[in-house]
Scaffold this active site. Structure first.
Site, PDB file in Angstrom:
ATOM      1  CB  CYS A   1      38.168  34.379  40.926  1.00 41.01           C
ATOM      2  SG  CYS A   1      37.103  34.662  42.348  1.00 41.01           S
TER       3      CYS A   1
ATOM      4  CB  CYS B   1      32.522  26.655  35.183  1.00 42.88           C
ATOM      5  SG  CYS B   1      31.289  26.424  36.384  1.00 42.88           S
TER       6      CYS B   1
HETATM    7 FE1  SF4 Z   1      35.090  35.225  41.222  1.00 46.72          FE
HETATM    8 FE2  SF4 Z   1      32.500  34.617  40.693  1.00 46.72          FE
HETATM    9 FE3  SF4 Z   1      33.397  37.105  40.422  1.00 46.72          FE
HETATM   10 FE4  SF4 Z   1      34.189  35.258  38.712  1.00 46.72          FE
HETATM   11  S1  SF4 Z   1      32.099  36.001  38.954  1.00 46.72           S
HETATM   12  S2  SF4 Z   1      35.479  36.820  39.693  1.00 46.72           S
HETATM   13  S3  SF4 Z   1      34.303  33.453  40.058  1.00 46.72           S
HETATM   14  S4  SF4 Z   1      33.275  35.954  42.316  1.00 46.72           S
END
Ligand code: SF4
Length: 360
Positions: free
Chosen positions: A121, A342
């Site tokens: 992401c 986050c």
């Molecule tokens: Fe996406 Fe969660 Fe992986 Fe981060 S940890 S890249 S937010 S799926």
């Protein structure tokens, strides 16, 4: 080869004990040594007869994680670094919330389920690492056992809330994650309430349906972060194969099977997903199944062009949701002085990049 018992379910431990001709209560004792008392080998299991300990030592292997560092934020949040047996590093975070008199109330732990993450992401520091491997259930439980000790020492209280929102995509490590959640709700481990455990996902639809079919008692959170396919495609590569239509179908299935509410996590990015139009579309998504929204103020990540939304845009966004009879809770990331917010968890050691699904 010795069996790694900390990857087993409680039922599999019972089966192992049955094969060894042991009485039922022995499997409870062994389970407790593994998931509550942090035994490092069968020799530590002092309430077992000596010859049984010797026999177990020949058959089983116990994997433990080691604390490797800690950072304390000025707001009480603590970020922990753990080293795994193969030298990989993971992070977990203890987030205390306090009553007005300063006494700790809710003690939430955000745990990791994988080393790195394959899903890439665009806003996430873990995603930039790439994927190395998934954790076994014992490595997930160990994070909580260790942090629980710190919580008791520092705040005089056990942890009481767990979110699978650290490094990794929990439903990409489905079996180990679900097993770990079952273990930590067992009175012979941490004895947490299943309703205080939240498993988060970017939207692995098959696994969401599986959670529904298995009628699991845990909470489900969806990392949504955009209310149209067009915008979600730009920041979450998973959306190319599992888009909002597929997500809707999976959530309806999940809700029909469990009756549970769903929580949407929505990181608010400046001039990307924080318009009045975005809020209106989000309000539509929230009506798919009974649910609630957490709007999260993003902690900027180095090298990421997406930025935290401004307060005036947040307020307009919330007002638009309210006008549609939707109430959203605003979560301000904690521990931003120690990069514990986050999307900020990542191991910044020099290491080659792991596997990725797509380039952010
Ligand atoms: Fe996406 Fe969660 Fe992986 Fe981060 S940890 S890249 S937010 S799926």
């Amino acid at each position: 080869m010795k069996m790694d018992v900390k990857s087993l379910t409680k039922f599999e431990i019972e089966e192992l004990c049955e094969q060894l001709g042991l009485k039922r209560y022995r499997s409870d004792q062994i389970f407790q040594w593994l998931f509550q008392k942090q035994a490092r080998s069968a020799s530590d299991m002092t309430n077992l007869p000596k010859d049984l300990r010797n026999e177990l030592d020949k058959k089983i292997h116990i994997t433990n994680i080691e604390p490797a560092g800690r950072q304390d934020s000025r707001d009480g949040t603590i970020k922990f670094l753990f080293r795994l047996h193969d030298n990989h590093l993971i992070e977990a975070v203890l987030i205390p919330e306090f009553y007005d008199d300063g006494v700790a109330n809710r003690l939430t732990v955000c745990i990791s389920s994988q080393v790195g993450c394959v899903f890439g992401c665009a806003f996430c520091a873990t995603g930039k690492m790439g994927y190395f491997r998934s954790l076994i259930s014992g490595e997930i439980v160990d994070q909580l056992q260790f942090i629980n000790e710190v919580s008791l020492e520092k705040y005089g209280k056990k942890i009481n809330n767990v979110v699978y929102m650290g490094m990794g995509e929990p439903l990409h490590n489905y079996d180990a994650v679900i097993n770990s959640a079952k273990i930590i709700t067992d009175p012979l481990s941490l004895g947490l309430s299943p309703r205080r455990i939240t498993i988060s996902t970017v939207g692995l639809t098959k696994r969401i349906k599986q959670m529904g079919d298995q009628k699991l008692p845990f909470n489900l959170a969806i990392s949504l972060h955009a209310a149209t396919d067009e915008k979600r495609d730009k920041i979450m590569p998973i959306n190319a194969s599992m888009n909002l239509k597929a997500l809707r179908e999976a959530l309806i299935h999940y809700h029909n099977k469990t009756g549970h509410h769903v929580t949407y996590e929505y990181l608010l990015f400046d001039e990307f997903n924080d318009s009045i139009d975005d809020a209106r579309r989000l309000a539509g998504i929230v009506k798919w199944v009974p649910s609630k929204i957490n709007v999260i103020m993003y902690n900027n990540v180095a090298g990421v062009s997406l930025q935290r939304a401004r307060e005036n845009r947040l307020n307009t966004f919330l007002r638009t949701l309210r006008d549609k009879d939707i109430t959203a809770t605003v979560r301000r990331s904690r521990g931003d002085d120690i990069d514990a917010g986050c999307g900020q968890l990542a191991i910044r050691e020099d290491q080659p990049k792991g596997k990725t699904m797509a380039k952010p």
